[in-house]
Design an enzyme around this catalytic site. Structure first.
Site, PDB file in Angstrom:
ATOM      1  N   ARG A   1     -42.765 -28.287 -12.444  1.00  0.00           N
ATOM      2  CA  ARG A   1     -42.020 -29.533 -12.636  1.00  0.00           C
ATOM      3  C   ARG A   1     -42.800 -30.474 -13.556  1.00  0.00           C
ATOM      4  O   ARG A   1     -42.257 -31.101 -14.444  1.00  0.00           O
ATOM      5  CB  ARG A   1     -41.787 -30.179 -11.264  1.00  0.00           C
ATOM      6  CG  ARG A   1     -40.919 -31.399 -11.269  1.00  0.00           C
ATOM      7  CD  ARG A   1     -40.664 -31.858  -9.860  1.00  0.00           C
ATOM      8  NE  ARG A   1     -41.906 -31.965  -9.081  1.00  0.00           N
ATOM      9  CZ  ARG A   1     -41.949 -32.118  -7.771  1.00  0.00           C
ATOM     10  NH1 ARG A   1     -40.833 -32.140  -7.076  1.00  0.00           N
ATOM     11  NH2 ARG A   1     -43.086 -32.222  -7.138  1.00  0.00           N
TER      12      ARG A   1
ATOM     13  N   ASP B   1     -37.825 -28.231 -13.337  1.00  0.00           N
ATOM     14  CA  ASP B   1     -37.668 -28.969 -12.076  1.00  0.00           C
ATOM     15  C   ASP B   1     -36.427 -28.406 -11.427  1.00  0.00           C
ATOM     16  O   ASP B   1     -35.309 -28.644 -11.899  1.00  0.00           O
ATOM     17  CB  ASP B   1     -37.507 -30.468 -12.365  1.00  0.00           C
ATOM     18  CG  ASP B   1     -37.268 -31.283 -11.092  1.00  0.00           C
ATOM     19  OD1 ASP B   1     -37.187 -30.680  -9.998  1.00  0.00           O
ATOM     20  OD2 ASP B   1     -37.160 -32.515 -11.202  1.00  0.00           O
ATOM     21  N   ILE B   2     -36.602 -27.620 -10.360  1.00  0.00           N
ATOM     22  CA  ILE B   2     -35.439 -26.930  -9.781  1.00  0.00           C
ATOM     23  C   ILE B   2     -34.426 -27.899  -9.186  1.00  0.00           C
ATOM     24  O   ILE B   2     -33.268 -27.542  -8.975  1.00  0.00           O
ATOM     25  CB  ILE B   2     -35.837 -25.826  -8.759  1.00  0.00           C
ATOM     26  CG1 ILE B   2     -36.418 -26.415  -7.467  1.00  0.00           C
ATOM     27  CG2 ILE B   2     -36.774 -24.806  -9.377  1.00  0.00           C
ATOM     28  CD1 ILE B   2     -36.521 -25.390  -6.328  1.00  0.00           C
TER      29      ILE B   2
ATOM     30  N   ASN C   1     -40.180 -19.332  -6.164  1.00  0.00           N
ATOM     31  CA  ASN C   1     -41.254 -19.730  -5.267  1.00  0.00           C
ATOM     32  C   ASN C   1     -41.261 -21.223  -4.973  1.00  0.00           C
ATOM     33  O   ASN C   1     -41.746 -21.645  -3.924  1.00  0.00           O
ATOM     34  CB  ASN C   1     -42.602 -19.317  -5.879  1.00  0.00           C
ATOM     35  CG  ASN C   1     -43.770 -19.980  -5.190  1.00  0.00           C
ATOM     36  OD1 ASN C   1     -44.151 -19.605  -4.075  1.00  0.00           O
ATOM     37  ND2 ASN C   1     -44.327 -21.013  -5.821  1.00  0.00           N
TER      38      ASN C   1
ATOM     39  N   SER D   1     -39.635 -17.412   4.462  1.00  0.00           N
ATOM     40  CA  SER D   1     -40.683 -17.557   5.476  1.00  0.00           C
ATOM     41  C   SER D   1     -40.171 -17.023   6.801  1.00  0.00           C
ATOM     42  O   SER D   1     -38.971 -17.107   7.093  1.00  0.00           O
ATOM     43  CB  SER D   1     -41.040 -19.041   5.628  1.00  0.00           C
ATOM     44  OG  SER D   1     -41.861 -19.237   6.754  1.00  0.00           O
TER      45      SER D   1
ATOM     46  N   TYR E   1     -37.818 -27.388   7.668  1.00  0.00           N
ATOM     47  CA  TYR E   1     -38.365 -26.326   6.823  1.00  0.00           C
ATOM     48  C   TYR E   1     -37.821 -24.960   7.275  1.00  0.00           C
ATOM     49  O   TYR E   1     -37.388 -24.152   6.459  1.00  0.00           O
ATOM     50  CB  TYR E   1     -39.897 -26.331   6.889  1.00  0.00           C
ATOM     51  CG  TYR E   1     -40.543 -25.293   6.009  1.00  0.00           C
ATOM     52  CD1 TYR E   1     -40.649 -25.486   4.636  1.00  0.00           C
ATOM     53  CD2 TYR E   1     -41.050 -24.109   6.550  1.00  0.00           C
ATOM     54  CE1 TYR E   1     -41.238 -24.526   3.817  1.00  0.00           C
ATOM     55  CE2 TYR E   1     -41.644 -23.148   5.740  1.00  0.00           C
ATOM     56  CZ  TYR E   1     -41.730 -23.357   4.374  1.00  0.00           C
ATOM     57  OH  TYR E   1     -42.306 -22.399   3.568  1.00  0.00           O
ATOM     58  N   GLY E   2     -37.834 -24.747   8.581  1.00  0.00           N
ATOM     59  CA  GLY E   2     -37.318 -23.487   9.129  1.00  0.00           C
ATOM     60  C   GLY E   2     -35.861 -23.246   8.776  1.00  0.00           C
ATOM     61  O   GLY E   2     -35.478 -22.160   8.341  1.00  0.00           O
ATOM     62  N   VAL E   3     -35.031 -24.287   8.922  1.00  0.00           N
ATOM     63  CA  VAL E   3     -33.600 -24.155   8.594  1.00  0.00           C
ATOM     64  C   VAL E   3     -33.428 -23.892   7.097  1.00  0.00           C
ATOM     65  O   VAL E   3     -32.607 -23.064   6.688  1.00  0.00           O
ATOM     66  CB  VAL E   3     -32.801 -25.403   9.041  1.00  0.00           C
ATOM     67  CG1 VAL E   3     -31.371 -25.357   8.508  1.00  0.00           C
ATOM     68  CG2 VAL E   3     -32.789 -25.504  10.565  1.00  0.00           C
ATOM     69  N   SER E   4     -34.239 -24.574   6.261  1.00  0.00           N
ATOM     70  CA  SER E   4     -34.116 -24.377   4.804  1.00  0.00           C
ATOM     71  C   SER E   4     -34.457 -22.933   4.429  1.00  0.00           C
ATOM     72  O   SER E   4     -33.788 -22.331   3.582  1.00  0.00           O
ATOM     73  CB  SER E   4     -35.024 -25.358   4.048  1.00  0.00           C
ATOM     74  OG  SER E   4     -36.394 -24.989   4.096  1.00  0.00           O
TER      75      SER E   4
END
Length: 277
Positions: free
Chosen positions: A38, A63-64, A90, A140, A194-197
Site C-alpha cells: 500500500r 492498496d487492496i 496475503n 487462518s 478476525y476469525g469471521v473475516s
C-alpha cells in the site's frame, strides 16, 4: 501472440509473511515476482532489501481497499505480461487483543480489508489468470475456530456446498450489522472479527474454485486458501511460534504446484496438508 514472461504477484508483501513469500518466490519461481504494498516507500524499501540479497523483484503499488488501485495493477499486468500466472492474496489486518477500538468498528474495518477487499482483488484479477495459474488466499485456522463458535444454523450455512458468493457476502454484511446493533452473539456469531473475516476467505476460496471448475475447467487453475500458522509478525507480536520463513512454506508450496497437478483445489491447507473444517 507475443511470448510473455511468467509473473507471480504477492499482496501486502513489504513485511512479515508476505515479504517471506515474495523472497521465496524470487528464489524459486521461473519468472518475474511483483511485490506489492500500500505504501510506496515501504514497498520500495522491501524491494531494495531483496535486491541486497541478490534477488530481483519488481514493485507495484497496491492498496487492496481501493478498487482503482486494484484496476491500475490489473492494467499493468495485462500490459507487461498479458495476464498473471500466480496470485498470492496475503494483505490483511488484525486488531491487537487489547485494542480499545469498539468491537463493531473492529468488525467493519477487519471485514472491509480481509474479506471484501480480498474478494475485489479476486474479482478483478482472476479473469486475467492464465491457464495452469495458481491462486493462494492466505487465511487462518482462526477462521475454522470461528466457524466452530458459530451457531449450528450459521455453521450449516457456511458449510453448504451450494452457498453462492452473493449469499456469502450477505452473511459477512450481516455479521457487521449485527455487531453494530449489539446482537451478534444472540444471532449466533463468535467474538472474533478476525476469525469471521478469515472464515469468509476460506469459504470464498471454495466458491471461487467451484466457479473455475464450471467456467474454466480446461485451464486447470488451482485456487486454495491456506493457514500459515501462528507466526511472529507485527500482526500477532512475539507470541507466534513460527518464523515468517516457516509461515511462507505452505503458501509458496501452493503457488508452485506443478503444471500437471490436479489438486489441492478449493481447500484449506496447513503444513501442506488439506484440513477438514
Amino acid at each position: 501472440m507475443p511470448s510473455y514472461t511468467r509473473v507471480a504477484l504477492v499482496t501486502g508483501a513489504n513485511k512479515g509473511i508476505g515479504f517471506a513469500i515474495a523472497r521465496d518466490l524470487c528464489r524459486q519461481f521461473p519468472g518475474d515476482v511483483v511485490l506489492t504494498a500500500r505504501d510506496v516507500e515501504r514497498g520500495r524499501a522491501a524491494v531494495q532489501q531483496l535486491q541486497a540479497e541478490g534477488l530481483s523483484p519488481r514493485f507495484h503499488q497496491l492498496d487492496i481497499d481501493d478498487l482503482q488501485s486494484i484496476r491500475a495493477l490489473r492494467a499493468f499486468l495485462r500490459r507487461e505480461y498479458g495476464g498473471l500466472n500466480v496470485l498470492v492474496n496475503n494483505a490483511g489486518i488484525a486488531f491487537k487483543i487489547d485494542d480499545p477500538t469498539p468491537f463493531d468498528i473492529q468488525a467493519e474495518m477487519t471485514l472491509k480489508t480481509n474479506f471484501f477487499a480480498t474478494r475485489n482483488v479476486c474479482s478483478e484479477l482472476l479473469p486475467i489468470v492464465k491457464p495452469h495459474g495458481r491462486v493462494v488466499n492466505v487465511s487462518s485456522l482462526q477462521g475454522s475456530k470461528a466457524l466452530e463458535n458459530c451457531s449450528e444454523d450459521l455453521q450449516e450455512k457456511f458449510r453448504c456446498k451450494t452457498l453462492t458468493e452473493e449469499d456469502l457476502v450477505e452473511l459477512m454484511k450481516k455479521f457487521v450489522e449485527d455487531t453494530k446493533n449489539e446482537v451478534h452473539e444472540r444471532e449466533g456469531w463468535p467474538n472474533s472479527a478476525y476469525g469471521v473475516s478469515k472464515l469468509g476467505v476460506t469459504v470464498l476460496s471454495r466458491i471461487l474454485a467451484q466457479r473455475l471448475d464450471e467456467k474454466r475447467q480446461a485451464d486447470r487453475i488451482l485456487l486454495n486458501a491456506c493457514c500459515p500458522g501462528w507466526v511472529k509478525t507485527d500482526m500477532v507480536g512475539a507470541h507466534g511460534s513460527r518464523t515468517v520463513e516457516e509461515g511462507a512454506e505452505t503458501p509458496v508450496y501452493l503457488a508452485l504446484l506443478p503444471p500437471d497437478a490436479t489438486g489441492p483445489h478449493g481447500q484449506l491447507v496447513r503444513d501442506k496438508v488439506v484440513q477438514t473444517w
